[in-house]
Design a protein around this motif. Structure first.
Motif, short mmCIF file in Angstrom:
data_model
loop_
_atom_site.label_atom_id
_atom_site.label_comp_id
_atom_site.label_asym_id
_atom_site.label_seq_id
_atom_site.Cartn_x
_atom_site.Cartn_y
_atom_site.Cartn_z
N GLY A 175 0.81 -1.21 -0.10
CA GLY A 175 -0.10 -0.07 0.03
C GLY A 175 0.74 1.28 -0.11
N LYS A 176 0.21 2.34 -0.43
CA LYS A 176 0.96 3.49 -0.54
C LYS A 176 1.44 4.10 0.90
CE LYS A 176 0.01 8.32 -2.02
NZ LYS A 176 -0.80 9.30 -2.63
N ALA A 177 0.75 4.01 1.91
CA ALA A 177 1.19 4.48 3.34
C ALA A 177 2.44 3.96 3.71
CB ALA A 177 -0.01 4.63 4.33
N ALA A 178 2.38 2.51 3.47
CA ALA A 178 3.47 1.75 3.94
C ALA A 178 4.60 1.86 3.25
CB ALA A 178 3.00 0.21 4.17
N THR A 179 4.50 1.91 1.60
CA THR A 179 5.77 2.32 1.04
C THR A 179 6.40 3.50 1.30
OG1 THR A 179 4.69 1.09 -0.89
CG2 THR A 179 6.46 2.24 -1.35
N PHE A 180 5.68 4.58 1.55
CA PHE A 180 6.17 5.84 2.05
C PHE A 180 6.92 5.78 3.21
CE2 PHE A 180 5.50 9.62 4.65
CZ PHE A 180 6.39 10.65 4.10
N ASN A 181 6.20 5.03 4.27
CA ASN A 181 6.81 4.94 5.63
C ASN A 181 8.39 4.20 5.21
OD1 ASN A 181 5.05 6.22 6.93
ND2 ASN A 181 3.76 4.37 7.39
N LYS A 182 8.24 3.11 4.61
CA LYS A 182 9.54 2.40 4.30
C LYS A 182 10.65 3.19 3.48
CE LYS A 182 11.17 -1.97 1.95
NZ LYS A 182 10.92 -3.09 1.76
N VAL A 183 9.96 4.01 2.62
CA VAL A 183 11.02 4.86 1.81
C VAL A 183 11.79 5.79 2.97
CG1 VAL A 183 11.41 6.81 0.27
CG2 VAL A 183 10.15 4.90 -0.19
N ASP A 184 10.92 6.32 3.94
CA ASP A 184 11.29 7.41 4.92
C ASP A 184 12.32 6.80 5.61
OD1 ASP A 184 11.39 9.85 6.26
OD2 ASP A 184 9.91 9.15 7.75
N GLN A 185 11.99 5.54 6.23
CA GLN A 185 13.00 4.81 7.02
C GLN A 185 14.22 4.48 6.28
OE1 GLN A 185 11.43 1.33 8.97
NE2 GLN A 185 9.76 2.47 10.05
N VAL A 186 14.34 4.11 5.25
CA VAL A 186 15.43 3.70 4.25
C VAL A 186 16.24 4.82 4.03
CG1 VAL A 186 16.39 2.93 1.97
CG2 VAL A 186 14.43 1.72 3.04
N VAL A 187 15.94 6.08 3.71
CA VAL A 187 16.62 7.19 3.33
C VAL A 187 17.10 7.67 4.77
CG1 VAL A 187 16.49 9.79 3.01
CG2 VAL A 187 15.16 8.01 1.60
N THR A 188 16.36 7.64 5.90
CA THR A 188 16.96 7.84 7.24
C THR A 188 18.09 7.02 7.68
OG1 THR A 188 14.89 8.87 7.96
CG2 THR A 188 16.60 8.34 9.74
N ARG A 189 18.02 5.65 7.23
CA ARG A 189 19.01 4.59 7.84
C ARG A 189 20.26 4.80 6.84
NH1 ARG A 189 15.96 0.67 10.75
NH2 ARG A 189 14.88 2.06 12.36
N VAL A 190 20.19 5.12 5.66
CA VAL A 190 21.28 5.57 4.81
C VAL A 190 22.22 6.64 5.20
CG1 VAL A 190 21.99 6.30 2.27
CG2 VAL A 190 20.28 4.22 2.69
N LYS A 191 21.24 7.56 5.74
CA LYS A 191 22.00 8.90 6.27
C LYS A 191 22.72 8.38 7.43
CE LYS A 191 19.92 11.04 9.26
NZ LYS A 191 19.22 11.68 10.38
N LEU A 192 22.37 7.42 8.36
CA LEU A 192 23.12 7.01 9.56
C LEU A 192 24.31 6.26 9.11
CD1 LEU A 192 23.26 6.68 12.76
CD2 LEU A 192 21.62 4.90 12.31
N LEU A 193 23.94 5.51 8.14
CA LEU A 193 24.87 4.69 7.63
C LEU A 193 26.32 5.69 7.18
CD1 LEU A 193 26.40 2.06 6.79
CD2 LEU A 193 24.98 2.27 4.51
N MET A 194 25.93 6.57 6.47
CA MET A 194 27.04 7.47 6.00
C MET A 194 27.63 8.35 7.02
SD MET A 194 26.98 6.39 3.02
CE MET A 194 28.35 7.27 2.51
N GLN A 195 27.02 8.60 7.78
CA GLN A 195 27.72 9.44 8.97
C GLN A 195 28.72 8.53 9.73
OE1 GLN A 195 24.08 10.72 11.26
NE2 GLN A 195 24.02 12.38 10.18
N THR A 196 28.25 7.13 9.99
CA THR A 196 29.19 6.43 10.59
C THR A 196 30.43 5.91 9.61
OG1 THR A 196 27.94 4.34 9.75
CG2 THR A 196 27.38 5.17 12.01
N VAL A 197 30.30 5.99 8.56
CA VAL A 197 31.44 5.86 7.60
C VAL A 197 32.33 6.75 7.54
CG1 VAL A 197 32.13 5.53 4.88
CG2 VAL A 197 30.22 4.20 5.89
N ALA A 198 32.06 8.16 7.71
CA ALA A 198 32.48 9.65 7.79
C ALA A 198 33.30 9.53 8.82
CB ALA A 198 31.83 10.58 7.55
N GLN A 199 32.83 9.10 9.98
CA GLN A 199 33.45 8.98 11.40
C GLN A 199 34.62 8.03 11.29
OE1 GLN A 199 30.14 7.99 13.98
NE2 GLN A 199 29.20 10.03 13.89
N LEU A 200 34.22 6.69 10.83
CA LEU A 200 35.38 5.58 10.73
C LEU A 200 36.44 5.86 9.82
CD1 LEU A 200 36.19 2.81 11.28
CD2 LEU A 200 35.10 1.99 9.57
N VAL A 201 36.39 6.60 8.78
CA VAL A 201 37.33 7.12 7.75
C VAL A 201 38.21 8.09 8.44
CG1 VAL A 201 37.85 7.63 5.53
CG2 VAL A 201 36.02 6.12 5.73
#
Length: 623
Positions: free
Chosen positions: A570-596
């Motif tokens: 459904g539309k609402a569930a897909t939107f929430n999943k996209v929001d979660q994925v984008v937020t988690r990718v942001k967190l991932l890149m922040q940790t990559v920056a900190q490690l490097v």
């Protein structure tokens, strides 16, 4: 044989047509590839020939089933009979040609390829004709509702109205089902948005129609009650007319409006390409006028927009100009969000109700209050449109503006009727129905904002995280580090580029076009993050800060994978999943920056030979 209908577009706009064609295309492709492959001709001819004959027969039988259904559909729908007959005949002949071709001792590549093209073209026409029949049936159900609406408007007594309204209910259920199927089946997001908007208007208008018709029958001498009934019927008729056009294949055009989002995107693109900026800056300034001219924008917000706009127009350094446009974008989004929040605090319903209760002579005051509130909602929608990137959102916003402008005069009419008949339950129900629709439209505007702004904000934070990684790795590339360490830097830069594609997705740009592509892209990012953590760990035994950073990176990868595993139906569930994925990718890149960053700081620090070797990757301690 008659020529096929040239007006039938081969463009496939329905997901069901694509899904039906896919297995047949795969089957034909594999069969022809097997028949024409030189490597297969050296094997046992008897075994190979039997396999090809079985494959050719399977294709023919599959096509024959298609043709049988197509012929039956043509017989029951005279408007497509000739075209369907031609397509069925062509499909049967092409399937027979392929069957004979693969069964021959030496199949001709060109003949098989030509037969495959003819077969797929014919089957595609058959499916499109079947899709046209389905759309035509949906359009017929829409016409039926229009007919019943006319009968309801002419109903002169309550018993006749009840009978006609029950027929309308059944007809609307049919329209809802058929148009819902068309909406879910449409490939184009814009068409889905149009269908959803018109279906929503019909759904809301049903209770309005029931209430206003009963009020009109109860108070036939009150012009405002008759006007309200006509206004609802006009709203429903307009929605039905638009639905009928959509079902007939018409794609509405959206009036072009320069938006702040588009102006900023064009400016950023020009900065990347070293193109002239003067006209783009002028356009950007013009698009901010809706924010600064709005009576609902507070003084501080207006001053910040004017200051940022002035900086954009007078900034010569490209990096600072890019940062300023990013700040301006965030400020405009913040204003749009505040305007929508203000809608939920509006006391328009209480004000109108009090004015009605005070005196019937205050009808003009009531109408003025409703008009002012209408303009506030339109203003909020206008600002949301400025920060939106998706075409489907622009369509939804346009329909919302049109609906609220139709609802405002209807609400004024119902309020006027209630002011004259304050003890009438019919008049009260009519006004209450308008109030419910008014509240629903405010909730819809809030939902639109939640769809647009949160992902945008997460996207901006993701862009910032990706830029930090770029800056860190740029420093690593310029340093005199060994090959193993460069591999870590290269991995981080690759992930940064991938994360930037996710950011572009939140703006409706870049290579990622669908949510499935986004999820696949994010899955690869999580895998790359785990690989990076292993590369750092495998260089040596790590302790201290590096060990902590690795654990955080692995945790971020796990969280991203968890978000990707979330079901989205459904539309609402897909939107929430996209929001979660984008937020988690942001967190991932922040940790990559900190490690490097931690690795490079240790590697390039003076006298690092005295540093605890356990906290360094191999090679970095040798500098």
């Amino acid at each position: 044989m008659d020529a096929p209908d040239s007006s039938l577009s081969i463009e496939i706009r329905s997901k069901s047509v694509e899904q039906t064609l896919e297995p047949l295309v795969t089957q034909i492709t594999n069969l022809i590839s097997e028949a024409t492959s030189p490597s297969k001709r050296s094997g046992s001819k008897t075994t190979r020939q039997k396999a090809l004959e079985r494959g050719g027969n399977a294709v023919y039988q599959a096509v024959e089933r298609f043709v049988t259904v197509g012929e039956e559909l043509g017989l029951t729908n005279p408007e497509v009979f000739d075209d369907m007959t031609n397509a069925c005949t062509e499909a049967r002949e092409a399937a027979l040609s392929i069957q004979n071709g693969v069964s021959s001792q030496e199949p001709e590549n060109e003949d098989l390829a030509q037969g495959a093209r003819k077969l797929l073209s014919a089957v595609t026409r058959m499916l499109l004709l079947a899709d046209r029949v389905h759309a035509s049936q949906a359009a017929e159900s829409v016409k039926r509702v229009n007919t019943v609406l006319a009968q309801i408007q002419n109903a002169s007594d309550l018993s006749k109205f009840v009978h006609e309204f029950s027929e309308l209910g059944a007809a609307l259920v049919q329209v809802g089902r058929t148009t819902g199927e068309r909406q879910n089946d449409a490939k184009d997001d814009v068409i889905r948005a149009h269908l959803a908007s018109h279906r929503s208007i019909l759904e809301r208008s049903t209770s309005l129609l029931h209430a206003t018709c009963r009020s009109a029958l109860r108070h036939p001498q009150t012009s405002s009650s008759l006007t309200a009934r006509s206004q609802v019927i006009d709203m429903m008729s307009a929605a039905l007319s638009s639905l009928e056009k959509l079902l007939g294949g018409h794609i509405p055009t959206i009036p072009h409006v320069d938006t702040a989002h588009h102006a900023i995107v064009q400016l950023e693109r020009a900065l990347d390409e070293n193109a002239p900026l003067s006209e783009l800056l002028d356009t950007l300034c013009e698009t901010t006028h809706d924010f600064t001219d709005s009576p609902y924008t507070n003084h501080d917000e207006r001053e910040r927009v004017l200051a940022l706009t002035h900086l954009c127009c007078n900034e010569e350094d490209k990096n600072r100009l890019r940062n300023t446009t990013s700040a301006l974008r965030s400020q405009l989004e913040s204003i749009a969000r505040n305007h929508v929040v203000d809608l939920t605090k509006s006391e328009i319903i209480a004000d109108v109700t009090n004015a009605i209760a005070a005196s019937a002579s205050r009808a003009d005051e009531v109408s003025t209050k409703i008009t002012e509130s209408c303009e506030q909602i339109v203003d909020a929608c206008t600002l949301i449109r400025h920060v939106s990137s998706a075409q489907s959102h622009l369509v939804s916003i346009e329909h919302t503006i049109n609906y609220i402008r139709s609802l405002a005069p209807l609400m004024s009419s119902c309020a006027s009727t209630l002011a004259r008949h304050q003890d009438s339950q019919m008049a009260i129900d009519s006004f209450d129905a308008c109030v419910s629709s008014w509240k629903a439209i405010v909730e819809q505007v809030m939902a639109l904002l939640k769809e647009i702004v949160p992902v945008v904000y997460a996207g901006h934070e993701l862009q910032a995280a990706a830029r930090v990684v770029d800056e860190v790795t740029a420093g690593g590339e310029s340093s005199s580090i060994n090959q193993e360490s460069r591999q870590i830097v290269h991995r981080a830069k690759t992930m940064s580029a991938a994360a930037f594609s996710v950011y572009l997705f939140t703006r409706g740009e870049g290579p990622l076009r669908t949510t499935n592509e986004l999820f696949e892209h994010a899955t690869q990012l999580a895998s790359d993050g785990e690989t990076l953590a292993n590369e750092v760990r495998n260089l040596t035994v790590v302790r201290g800060e590096i060990a902590v950073r690795i654990e955080r990176l692995e945790g971020a990868c796990c969280k991203l994978q968890s978000a990707l595993c979330t079901p989205s139906c459904g539309k609402a569930a897909t939107f929430n999943k996209v929001d979660q994925v984008v937020t988690r990718v942001k967190l991932l890149m922040q940790t990559v920056a900190q490690l490097v960053t931690a690795c490079l700081l240790i590697a390039t620090s003076p006298g690092n030979s005295k540093t605890d070797i356990g906290s360094l990757p191999v090679g970095l301690d040798a500098l």
